[in-house]
Design a protein around this motif. Structure first.
Motif, PDB file in Angstrom:
ATOM      1  N   ASP A 286       0.821  -1.211   0.000  1.00 19.27           N
ATOM      2  CA  ASP A 286       0.000   0.000   0.000  1.00 19.27           C
ATOM      3  C   ASP A 286       0.857   1.265   0.000  1.00 19.27           C
ATOM      4  N   GLN A 287       2.177   1.077  -0.077  1.00 20.64           N
ATOM      5  CA  GLN A 287       3.085   2.219  -0.178  1.00 20.64           C
ATOM      6  C   GLN A 287       4.352   1.753  -0.874  1.00 20.64           C
ATOM      7  N   VAL A 288       4.849   2.552  -1.825  1.00 22.72           N
ATOM      8  CA  VAL A 288       6.097   2.242  -2.515  1.00 22.72           C
ATOM      9  C   VAL A 288       6.976   3.485  -2.482  1.00 22.72           C
ATOM     10  N   LEU A 289       8.184   3.326  -1.968  1.00 22.74           N
ATOM     11  CA  LEU A 289       9.140   4.424  -1.852  1.00 22.74           C
ATOM     12  C   LEU A 289      10.370   4.136  -2.720  1.00 22.74           C
ATOM     13  N   VAL A 290      11.090   5.172  -3.062  1.00 26.31           N
ATOM     14  CA  VAL A 290      12.355   5.036  -3.792  1.00 26.31           C
ATOM     15  C   VAL A 290      13.443   5.666  -2.940  1.00 26.31           C
ATOM     16  N   ALA A 291      14.381   4.851  -2.477  1.00 18.85           N
ATOM     17  CA  ALA A 291      15.389   5.330  -1.531  1.00 18.85           C
ATOM     18  C   ALA A 291      16.239   6.451  -2.109  1.00 18.85           C
ATOM     19  N   SER A 292      16.587   6.356  -3.387  1.00 17.47           N
ATOM     20  CA  SER A 292      17.458   7.383  -3.982  1.00 17.47           C
ATOM     21  C   SER A 292      16.758   8.723  -4.090  1.00 17.47           C
ATOM     22  N   GLU A 293      15.424   8.736  -4.096  1.00 18.09           N
ATOM     23  CA  GLU A 293      14.669   9.982  -4.186  1.00 18.09           C
ATOM     24  C   GLU A 293      14.352  10.570  -2.812  1.00 18.09           C
ATOM     25  N   ASP A 294      14.048   9.705  -1.844  1.00 19.17           N
ATOM     26  CA  ASP A 294      13.595  10.202  -0.545  1.00 19.17           C
ATOM     27  C   ASP A 294      14.014   9.224   0.554  1.00 19.17           C
ATOM     28  N   ALA A 295      15.282   9.272   0.902  1.00 18.72           N
ATOM     29  CA  ALA A 295      15.777   8.381   1.958  1.00 18.72           C
ATOM     30  C   ALA A 295      15.116   8.703   3.292  1.00 18.72           C
ATOM     31  N   GLY A 296      14.767   9.964   3.501  1.00 20.43           N
ATOM     32  CA  GLY A 296      14.117  10.342   4.752  1.00 20.43           C
ATOM     33  C   GLY A 296      12.808   9.614   4.958  1.00 20.43           C
ATOM     34  N   ALA A 297      12.030   9.445   3.879  1.00 21.01           N
ATOM     35  CA  ALA A 297      10.764   8.731   3.988  1.00 21.01           C
ATOM     36  C   ALA A 297      10.992   7.263   4.337  1.00 21.01           C
ATOM     37  N   VAL A 298      12.078   6.690   3.819  1.00 21.04           N
ATOM     38  CA  VAL A 298      12.401   5.294   4.153  1.00 21.04           C
ATOM     39  C   VAL A 298      12.753   5.180   5.631  1.00 21.04           C
ATOM     40  N   LEU A 299      13.555   6.113   6.130  1.00 21.75           N
ATOM     41  CA  LEU A 299      13.912   6.094   7.555  1.00 21.75           C
ATOM     42  C   LEU A 299      12.670   6.258   8.422  1.00 21.75           C
ATOM     43  N   ASP A 300      11.762   7.135   8.007  1.00 24.91           N
ATOM     44  CA  ASP A 300      10.511   7.309   8.753  1.00 24.91           C
ATOM     45  C   ASP A 300       9.722   6.005   8.802  1.00 24.91           C
ATOM     46  N   ALA A 301       9.696   5.289   7.679  1.00 23.59           N
ATOM     47  CA  ALA A 301       8.947   4.043   7.620  1.00 23.59           C
ATOM     48  C   ALA A 301       9.569   2.979   8.525  1.00 23.59           C
ATOM     49  N   ILE A 302      10.895   2.902   8.531  1.00 17.75           N
ATOM     50  CA  ILE A 302      11.565   1.930   9.400  1.00 17.75           C
ATOM     51  C   ILE A 302      11.264   2.236  10.864  1.00 17.75           C
ATOM     52  N   ALA A 303      11.229   3.525  11.197  1.00 20.50           N
ATOM     53  CA  ALA A 303      10.990   3.930  12.594  1.00 20.50           C
ATOM     54  C   ALA A 303       9.524   3.866  12.996  1.00 20.50           C
ATOM     55  N   ASP A 304       8.625   3.673  12.058  1.00 22.05           N
ATOM     56  CA  ASP A 304       7.192   3.608  12.344  1.00 22.05           C
ATOM     57  C   ASP A 304       6.914   2.513  13.382  1.00 22.05           C
ATOM     58  N   PRO A 305       6.252   2.830  14.491  1.00 21.07           N
ATOM     59  CA  PRO A 305       5.979   1.818  15.523  1.00 21.07           C
ATOM     60  C   PRO A 305       5.188   0.616  15.011  1.00 21.07           C
ATOM     61  N   ASP A 306       4.382   0.802  13.941  1.00 19.95           N
ATOM     62  CA  ASP A 306       3.619  -0.312  13.394  1.00 19.95           C
ATOM     63  C   ASP A 306       4.482  -1.267  12.562  1.00 19.95           C
ATOM     64  N   MET A 307       5.689  -0.831  12.201  1.00 20.14           N
ATOM     65  CA  MET A 307       6.563  -1.681  11.395  1.00 20.14           C
ATOM     66  C   MET A 307       7.151  -2.759  12.291  1.00 20.14           C
ATOM     67  N   ARG A 308       6.871  -4.026  11.980  1.00 18.68           N
ATOM     68  CA  ARG A 308       7.319  -5.109  12.851  1.00 18.68           C
ATOM     69  C   ARG A 308       8.315  -6.054  12.197  1.00 18.68           C
ATOM     70  N   ILE A 309       8.353  -6.073  10.872  1.00 18.77           N
ATOM     71  CA  ILE A 309       9.288  -6.938  10.152  1.00 18.77           C
ATOM     72  C   ILE A 309       9.871  -6.168   8.979  1.00 18.77           C
ATOM     73  N   ILE A 310      11.166  -6.335   8.758  1.00 19.74           N
ATOM     74  CA  ILE A 310      11.838  -5.758   7.599  1.00 19.74           C
ATOM     75  C   ILE A 310      12.489  -6.907   6.840  1.00 19.74           C
ATOM     76  N   THR A 311      12.161  -7.051   5.566  1.00 20.27           N
ATOM     77  CA  THR A 311      12.815  -8.056   4.739  1.00 20.27           C
ATOM     78  C   THR A 311      13.704  -7.358   3.717  1.00 20.27           C
ATOM     79  N   VAL A 312      14.697  -8.091   3.233  1.00 16.73           N
ATOM     80  CA  VAL A 312      15.737  -7.485   2.397  1.00 16.73           C
ATOM     81  C   VAL A 312      16.074  -8.402   1.227  1.00 16.73           C
ATOM     82  N   THR A 313      16.039  -7.866   0.003  1.00 12.13           N
ATOM     83  CA  THR A 313      16.623  -8.534  -1.165  1.00 12.13           C
ATOM     84  C   THR A 313      17.361  -7.480  -1.979  1.00 12.13           C
ATOM     85  N   VAL A 314      18.628  -7.330  -1.701  1.00 10.86           N
ATOM     86  CA  VAL A 314      19.444  -6.343  -2.414  1.00 10.86           C
ATOM     87  C   VAL A 314      20.620  -7.007  -3.120  1.00 10.86           C
ATOM     88  N   THR A 315      20.602  -8.322  -3.265  1.00 11.98           N
ATOM     89  CA  THR A 315      21.661  -9.148  -3.853  1.00 11.98           C
ATOM     90  C   THR A 315      22.937  -9.051  -3.024  1.00 11.98           C
TER      91      THR A 315
END
Length: 435
Positions: A74-103
């Protein structure tokens, strides 16, 4: 409502973790939604936003092609455009799991852990708007801890042996170097993932559209087979993944070794030897009798390095891999598999060689195929899709008469016994020149 954030939004995540999450949402538990983070791919963000995050997932099985509609982002961000929004999302109290596929290259690992001298990491250490996955995680988790939010589970889904531990070490080292602190209750479980997911071609787009009756801006194609094994070490809630086929286990290592040394090792052999033989796709390489015999020989060697407890599973596992490799409609490109070889070989082929103390002629031949591929690419002036491309090119140019020892340094064989590198060099010398 609990949320999941994914770093490295791309085809594999959308065919794998997102697919499992969408299926788990069908049960009575809480609905999980995903914030997808593309590192640089704004076009994918735009395509998904145009469809409110929904996309078509084509699943090709024995009965043909079926299409699932996936709607969990329900939300798609681009880190190179808005890293601040990504940091906000990681810090969101509702965020409980972070998955990673960056090779593999997205982890910026050196021989001793995080490569603090890598230009991207060094830049992130002096910036409040990091651009690497490691920098984003470290900064975001530190802000989360400072804000008093609950600890999260961070799950690497990349093909790296001991991926959870290596990601934890890299993020912790970045935070320490930046003077930040991460909640010690944050967990980084190991995982193993498996699902062949080719690049989306115009033909695939048309085929999926023919099934659904309408075009899709961001379709994905994948195989029917899928596997996900996660170490049972969660810091908080998780989707009902265990109810849709995800294996939650105390020890991922045996599953991981089997996949890396069977499926991934065979893929690397086919990628380089196949392209050298003039093939473009996995199914074409598997139809080449010599290459297929090489796959079988490689599996024989790999099997000798796996835990005894896995021995009963190997005949069926090998048969399933052959069936998967032979599906022509998947059109899995060898060039795609062959990307980032300097990182992949140290995880896929080198452990077989070291585990058998050099007594692995087919593994040696597979490594030799990579060497020949690199040497010929340099000679022909072709680009090498590898994060160490410049170093590989220089290693070849500086050692035209004997490139093996110099290239071996870049796949973790720098300290290998000379007999091993001599054997690789002989295999390189014996490689067919008419390939």
């Amino acid at each position: 409502m609990p949320r999941l954030l994914h770093l490295g939004l791309g085809n594999f995540h959308r065919a794998h973790q997102a697919w499992y999450t969408a299926r788990a949402n069908a049960f009575d538990g809480p609905m999980w939604h995903i914030t997808g983070v593309a590192m640089r791919n704004a076009a994918l963000r735009d395509a998904m936003e145009a469809q409110c995050g929904r996309y078509a997932l084509g699943i090709r099985g024995p009965e043909g092609l079926r299409v699932d509609q996936i709607a969990v982002h329900d939300q798609v961000l681009v880190a190179s455009e808005d890293a601040g929004a990504v940091l906000d999302a990681i810090a969101d109290p509702d965020m409980r799991i972070i998955t990673v596929t960056v090779t593999e290259k997205g982890y910026h690992l050196g021989d001793g852990g995080l490569d603090l001298d890598a230009p991207e990491i060094a830049a992130d250490l002096t910036s409040d708007v990091p651009q690497t996955a490691i920098g984003l995680l470290a900064r975001g988790l530190a802000r989360r801890f400072q804000d008093g939010a609950d600890p999260v589970t961070v799950i690497s889904c990349d093909n790296i042996s001991g991926n959870g531990g290596k990601l934890a070490a890299a993020v912790t080292e970045f935070a320490r170097s930046a003077g930040d602190q991460i909640d010690p209750a944050t967990t980084f479980p190991d995982t193993m993932v498996d699902r062949i997911t080719p690049a989306t071609s115009p033909e695939i787009r048309a085929e999926i559209a023919a099934v659904t009756g309408q075009p899709d801006a961001a379709p994905v194609i994948t195989e029917a087979f899928s596997e996900w094994v996660i170490e049972d070490r969660f810091a908080g809630p998780r989707p009902d993944w265990h109810r849709v086929g995800v294996e939650i286990t105390p020890d991922v290592a045996p599953f991981e070794k089997r996949k890396l040394r069977m499926l991934n090792a065979a893929h690397s052999w086919l990628a380089y030897a196949g392209q050298l033989a003039g093939h473009g796709y996995v199914h074409e390489a598997m139809a080449d009798g010599e290459l297929r015999a090489g796959v079988e020989a490689l599996w024989d060697e790999a099997a000798r390095t796996l835990p005894d407890a896995l021995a009963p599973t190997l005949p069926a596992y090998r048969a399933a891999l052959i069936q998967r490799f032979e599906v022509a409609e998947m059109r899995h490109e060898l060039a795609q598999i062959g990307m980032d070889g300097s990182l992949k070989l140290r995880e896929r082929l080198v452990p077989i060689l070291t585990g058998l103390e050099g007594d692995a002629p087919q593994t040696i031949r597979a490594i030799a195929a990579w060497v020949v591929f690199i040497v010929r690419a340099v000679a022909e002036g072709r680009d090498i899709a590898d994060p160490k491309a410049e170093a590989l090119v220089q290693a070849v140019r500086d050692n035209l008469a004997a490139p093996v020892p110099a290239l071996a340094q870049h796949i973790g064989l720098g300290d290998a016994p000379q007999g091993w590198t001599r054997a690789i060099a002989r295999a390189v010398a014996d490689y067919p020149t008419n390939s």
